[in-house]
Design an enzyme around this catalytic site. Sequence first.
Site, PDB file in Angstrom:
ATOM      1  N   CYS A 171      55.012  24.407  60.481  1.00  0.00           N
ATOM      2  CA  CYS A 171      55.334  24.360  61.923  1.00  0.00           C
ATOM      3  C   CYS A 171      54.836  23.069  62.554  1.00  0.00           C
ATOM      4  O   CYS A 171      55.496  22.496  63.430  1.00  0.00           O
ATOM      5  CB  CYS A 171      54.713  25.554  62.646  1.00  0.00           C
ATOM      6  SG  CYS A 171      55.275  27.140  62.029  1.00  0.00           S
TER       7      CYS A 171
HETATM    8  C1  BEZ Z   1      53.723  27.318  58.132  1.00  0.00           C
HETATM    9  O1  BEZ Z   1      54.093  26.787  59.170  1.00  0.00           O
HETATM   10  O2  BEZ Z   1      53.334  26.649  57.187  1.00  0.00           O
HETATM   11  C2  BEZ Z   1      53.772  28.812  58.001  1.00  0.00           C
HETATM   12  C3  BEZ Z   1      53.692  29.618  59.124  1.00  0.00           C
HETATM   13  C4  BEZ Z   1      53.701  30.988  58.974  1.00  0.00           C
HETATM   14  C5  BEZ Z   1      53.828  31.553  57.722  1.00  0.00           C
HETATM   15  C6  BEZ Z   1      53.935  30.727  56.602  1.00  0.00           C
HETATM   16  C7  BEZ Z   1      53.915  29.354  56.738  1.00  0.00           C
END
Ligand code: BEZ
Length: 211
Positions: free
Chosen positions: A45
Amino acid sequence: MGIQLGDIAPDFTAETTEGTLSLHDYLGDGWGVLFSHPADFTPVCTTELGDFANRKDEFAKRNTKLIGVSVDSVESHRGWSADIAETQGTGLNYPLVGDENRSVANLYGMIHPNAIETATVRTVFIIGPDKKIKLTLTYPAAIGRNVDEIIRALDALQLSAQYGVSTPVNWKDGDDVIISPAISDTDAKAKFPKGFKTLTPYLRLTPQPNK
Ligand code: BEZ
């Protein structure tokens, strides 16, 4: 059934990093990209929201505003913005909804409980000036989106809206576009003065009209 292409994008009023806003008012008569991410302070994210921030001008050039959503608080978003700035070069420069009560997430079907029960997945809704949904994308949490593809799709949608053309597989800005089979050759000659190639009677290509 969820939100489908051609539906009016449901309006909402929400708290965001840029204050309280209502979606339809915020978009005005331009285009919008409404997207959700699973959680603040997570790796994928951070890269995605940073890329949207770095490329805000490219969206603005296309008369398109960005707005993000997750079930984190506005306070959390503001704290996370410093990490986005530090690691990606630009912090949040578009509103991010603090959707702790999940009202926007539920309105748009952004929570897919069989994938993640408690957070939004990576959705994208491209909204036209008529407030209708023009395109949707859904990615799982582990897979970052491709902002190039979102901009490419936006270019194609805007060309299609303005000139009534379609775009072929893997089209990119500057490539030839497709003339609708519903347009006769006579009308196509008038409408597309750069001319066209006929590959089959239903597959006619013309140079991109706005180039
Ligand atoms: C991420 O942004 O890396 C992420 C967010 C939630 C669950 C898995 C990965």
